[in-house]
Write an enzyme that holds these catalytic residues in place. Structure first.
Site, mmCIF file in Angstrom:
data_model
loop_
_atom_site.group_PDB
_atom_site.id
_atom_site.type_symbol
_atom_site.label_atom_id
_atom_site.label_comp_id
_atom_site.label_asym_id
_atom_site.label_seq_id
_atom_site.Cartn_x
_atom_site.Cartn_y
_atom_site.Cartn_z
ATOM 1 N N HIS A 89 0.848 -1.187 0.000
ATOM 2 C CA HIS A 89 0.000 0.000 0.000
ATOM 3 C C HIS A 89 0.882 1.234 0.000
ATOM 4 C CE1 HIS A 89 -3.335 -2.619 1.879
ATOM 5 N NE2 HIS A 89 -3.594 -2.432 0.593
ATOM 6 N N ARG A 149 -3.334 4.706 -1.911
ATOM 7 C CA ARG A 149 -3.207 3.364 -1.345
ATOM 8 C C ARG A 149 -2.967 2.270 -2.397
ATOM 9 N NH1 ARG A 149 -5.358 -0.101 2.865
ATOM 10 N NH2 ARG A 149 -6.578 -1.850 2.075
ATOM 11 N N HIS A 220 2.820 -3.552 6.769
ATOM 12 C CA HIS A 220 1.870 -2.467 6.508
ATOM 13 C C HIS A 220 1.889 -1.445 7.642
ATOM 14 C CE1 HIS A 220 -0.821 -4.700 3.504
ATOM 15 N NE2 HIS A 220 0.041 -5.618 3.879
ATOM 16 N N GLU A 294 1.024 -4.663 11.079
ATOM 17 C CA GLU A 294 0.574 -3.278 10.971
ATOM 18 C C GLU A 294 1.402 -2.495 11.989
ATOM 19 O OE1 GLU A 294 -1.583 -1.950 8.887
ATOM 20 O OE2 GLU A 294 -2.791 -3.614 8.114
#
Lengths: 359, 230
Positions: A89, A149, A220, A294
């Site tokens: 992303h 994104r 991410h 994340e």
């Protein structure tokens, strides 16, 4: 004979030497545009010629090369593998920063750390610093594109927006939950599974080597989470318990570095259901330890994580990643070693040989 | 939907806790008092007849500027109905409100009130996460005002954070309030969308933030293909 003056002279010479070769230290704690990351990749190969090679394994929609660094010590034996990708992303800039840090760390530590050296003997690390190259470059274009994104493929005919969410495009329960068929949506899953060249670059590469991969880590931001498969609420990975246990161990390792809490669980439990993720696809290929990281933060700065947080974020994430990788490695290689040792002694006993004399 | 005791790490409790954060910010926030949810300790959810769903939470709330954390009890009610209705929140967080910000707020107010030129700032934070120290109060004001919108727009299917203050401009006023025009970008984690809002709001130490006008801007206005492509 080096007296203090002589020693100072030698030190001065080497400093001058470094300056004249123009080798400025790469700043791992700043965000770098794609051109600098590419140059850095080449530099890593140059500085570690027997350990690092580059593989160009695909082309983005805008025809840019997608590359990874393969890191490992040459043994001539069959090796296992670890996959890490960053920047699927575009706006998640801390992710490519982490991939670069990760590479630097393993290259720095293996020379003195026996455990890391063993891992680089037994496994190859395949690290893609920026997977969504077009998207990443687009997010650097100007301040209005910073929060892009998806990739940059144009929508199908009749669509007035660009981009497919690459992390919804993999052939893993594709198009079922957590997606949109609106091509303008940020979770648009594409015209079909693996419609995007970036997706196919990953799947083609891994399919050729899939029996070798022990770990698949996809990086991410943001949210401070470690996500395990699957993204579909009704499907459970066969090694769910182990994935949770190892994940919780990784979160604990993370917490010990700077006190940050990372929550561990499946996407549908801790975040939202989704389908077509790279992590789910990798697990379905049989790769046992697949995790989505994340990274920081929890929403205060979100995607625009300040550069002064790059170092602590990378340090904690490294600790977490290493926990998972070490576990996977030890499961595979320590177990094999233990089995080999047991087999050896069993065989000796069977032959009626005692430990006293082998003559 | 989850009912009864909730796993505090799972998304239903986490989304409800974020709503509490927005509520606390609108109710008690200032340029020198901003809140974040540190951790959800426990949660409970129940349906309330056909009217909606009620969450009860024990959370640790962190006041970002003074770096004080406190455990709070909160209740969030998400109404169910034909039209979109904002959640109702009750929360007890007294300790966090004891930080005395009056002097700093007064100083800021005086500084902006007596400015020769009206102040303006863009991209807070910038692409690198940087905010000039002088501009931090603008960022905080943007968070305050955005929290009204985020609270208003929240449902069990959203998780809002302010992604960036695209533009904030001080406007002239005839009265005691400072007035600002603000373009803010909100990130909804669930849809992963960036939603643009324009707001007109006032602020003073005594009155806090009052949103005079708000307007959602069209989606995806910089991802359109140029015409005649295809």
């Amino acid at each position: 004979m080096l007296n203090s003056a002589g020693l100072s002279f030698v030190v001065l010479l080497s400093t001058v030497g470094a300056a004249t070769t123009g080798r400025a230290e790469y700043d791992y704690y700043k965000y770098h545009p794609m051109t600098e990351i590419t140059a850095w990749m080449n530099q890593m190969v140059k500085e570690n010629p027997s350990v690092v090679t580059i593989a160009d394994y695909g082309r983005s929609y805008e025809n840019r090369t997608i590359s990874l660094l393969k890191i490992g010590l040459k043994t001539g034996l069959k090796k296992k593998a670890v996959w890490m990708d960053c920047g699927i992303h575009a706006r998640e800039w801390i992710a490519p920063a982490f991939c670069q840090y990760f590479v630097r760390q393993i290259l720095q530590t293996y020379k003195t750390d026996m455990k890391m050296q063993r891992m680089l003997n037994n496994m190859d690390f395949y690290v893609t610093p920026v997977l969504n190259v077009d998207g990443y470059i687009y997010s650097w274009k100007n301040s209005t594109t910073r929060l892009w994104r998806k990739n940059r493929s144009p929508g199908a005919a009749g669509c007035s927006c660009y981009g497919t969410d690459l992390n919804r495009n993999f052939d893993a329960n594709w198009g079922t939950v957590g997606v949109s068929d609106d091509c303008c949506s940020n979770i648009y899953c594409g015209t079909k599974a693996s419609s995007e060249p970036e997706t196919r670059a990953v799947t083609d590469f891994i399919r050729n080597l899939k029996d070798e991969f022990l770990c698949f880590l996809t990086i991410h931001s943001y949210g401070q989470l470690l996500l395990i498969p699957y993204g579909h609420p009704n499907i459970m990975a066969p090694n769910y318990n182990e994935l949770m246990e190892v994940g919780l161990g990784a979160a604990e390792a993370i917490r010990r570095v700077h006190g940050k809490e990372y929550v561990v669980g499946t996407s549908p439990a801790v975040l939202y259901p989704n389908s077509g993720s790279s992590r789910d696809w990798a697990r379905m290929q049989g790769i046992p330890f697949t995790y989505t990281f994340e990274l920081r933060d929890n929403g205060t700065f979100g995607f625009e994580l300040p550069q002064d947080q790059i170092q602590p974020t990378c340090e904690e994430a490294y600790s977490g990643a290493l926990h998972i990788i070490s576990y996977a490695h030890d499961m595979t290689f320590n177990a094999a070693a233990a089995t080999a040792t047991a087999t050896f002694w069993t065989a000796l006993l069977a032959l009626g040989v005692t430990g006293v004399s082998l003559m | 939907m989850a009912t009864g005791e909730l796993n505090p790490n799972h998304y239903p409790a986490q989304r409800a806790a974020k709503v509490v954060q927005h509520y606390l910010t609108t109710r008690y926030g200032s340029p020198y008092r901003l809140f974040g949810v540190q951790k959800v300790h426990s949660g409970n959810a129940e349906d309330v007849a056909d009217t909606g769903r009620k969450y009860q939470l024990e959370i640790s709330v962190h006041e970002i500027i003074s770096n004080v954390t406190q455990t709070c009890s909160a209740e969030v009610f998400f109404p169910r109905g034909e039209t979109q209705s904002s959640p109702h929140v009750q929360a007890s967080c007294e300790e966090l409100l004891k930080t005395d910000t009056k002097a700093q707020e007064e100083a800021l107010y005086q500084q902006y009130k007596t400015n020769q030129g009206l102040l303006s700032s863009q991209r807070l934070p910038d692409s690198y996460g940087h905010i000039e120290p002088d501009m931090k109060p603008f960022w905080h004001l943007g968070i305050l005002a955005s929290s009204f919108i985020m609270l208003n727009e929240s449902t069990e299917n959203t998780l809002y954070n302010m992604a960036q203050v695209a533009n904030i401009t001080q406007l002239a006023t005839e009265n005691e309030q400072l007035k600002f025009d603000c373009h803010t970008l909100l990130h909804d984690m669930v849809s992963q969308e960036i939603i643009h809002w324009k707001m007109l709001f006032t602020w003073s130490p005594g009155e806090g933030v009052k949103v005079l006008q708000k307007e959602q801007l069209p989606h995806c206005h910089h991802c359109e293909k140029p015409p005649n492509t295809n």
